[in-house]
Write a protein that holds these residues in place. Sequence first.
Motif, PDB file in Angstrom:
ATOM      1  N   ASN A 288       0.807  -1.226   0.000  1.00  0.00           N
ATOM      2  CA  ASN A 288       0.000   0.000   0.000  1.00  0.00           C
ATOM      3  C   ASN A 288       0.837   1.271   0.000  1.00  0.00           C
ATOM      4  OD1 ASN A 288      -2.788  -0.327  -0.211  1.00  0.00           O
ATOM      5  ND2 ASN A 288      -2.975  -1.049   1.890  1.00  0.00           N
ATOM      6  N   SER A 293      -2.055  -0.823  -4.341  1.00  0.00           N
ATOM      7  CA  SER A 293      -3.253  -0.612  -3.531  1.00  0.00           C
ATOM      8  C   SER A 293      -3.794  -1.958  -3.092  1.00  0.00           C
ATOM      9  CB  SER A 293      -4.337   0.134  -4.325  1.00  0.00           C
ATOM     10  OG  SER A 293      -3.893   1.410  -4.720  1.00  0.00           O
ATOM     11  N   VAL A 305     -11.583   2.588  -5.238  1.00  0.00           N
ATOM     12  CA  VAL A 305     -10.207   2.570  -5.745  1.00  0.00           C
ATOM     13  C   VAL A 305     -10.178   2.746  -7.265  1.00  0.00           C
ATOM     14  CG1 VAL A 305      -9.850   0.078  -6.148  1.00  0.00           C
ATOM     15  CG2 VAL A 305      -7.958   1.493  -5.329  1.00  0.00           C
TER      16      VAL A 305
END
Length: 349
Positions: A288, A293, A305
Amino acid sequence: MKNLIHITEDISRASGGVRTVVKDIHSKFPEALILATEADVDDSEVKVFDKKGPWLHASSLTKFLAEVPENSIFHLHGVWMHAQYTAAKVAAKRNIPFIISPHGMYEPWLWKEGALKKKLYFKILASSAFAKARYIHAITRDEQKNLQQLFPKTEVVCIPNAISIEKPVTRSKTAKAYFLFIGRIHPKKGVELLINVFQSLLDLDFELKIAGPENDHSLQLQELAKTDARISFLGAVRGAEKQQLYRNAHAFIAPSYSEVVGMVNLEAAMMATPVITTYQTGLLKEWNDRGGSLINPNFEELKNVLIESSNWSEAQRDDRGNNLRNFVIEQYSWKVNLPKWEALYNSML
């Protein structure tokens, strides 16, 4: 390492990540044998045995293993078929050390599919046979904890999937920016979730490209996506075409419900492409912070996202991709992980 023998039921391209991992390990120890009951026609380094029935029973494999040198080492890949079971039984009988890599097949989410049959098989046959392994191999720390509960008296070691360091191919301009999924199209991969979320974002000026061998599930998903012209199914991709798809993508997305790292995540990152995937892959949490992500595989988190990443500038996208590539080299490259395999195999001699 001449005395190393890899054993699995299927190393064909249809086997997905197992093939990639076995082939990668074999490339570092090329004198080893690979034994399987399924392989592709170009897998010249694989010795293939005839099999029958849903368990892929291969009596000729059992006979072959009973005659290999006593100073051999067995590395079993997978857990559900006759190939692994008979190898474990032969190894115990002949006092040959062996290691098992379940490749995530004992992860909790996967027990839901055919749960009763799997639990009975594990309790009656597999648990006692596999408990005699010198080591059980986990790919992530989460998998290591799970396997240690299943095999409390066996040492469980953790070595992540590894990838060779490659220079990214040159990025080329595309007609429209796209998100990309590549992999085996299976319900656990979360592709249906990805399609549903993408279709809900009607104003998103991106394409979604989905690549993977066609199967019953992919045909169902094609039917689901047929009204959205932004979504395309590419079929199986390999080699240079695959690398170019990774490199040109705005981001690679693998919203898996259950995974152990996933080689596609590492492959995409090695091409300096940002990777959006899930905590359920067992990747290090620093993913992250280093350009990638991690989310949970649910509608809202994936939607958020996608919206966030669609707003990255090209410079932001490139910075994230380069940062993630460096992180993968630091943590998941063969440069880091080959010495771990060498030490582990040598400890079994």
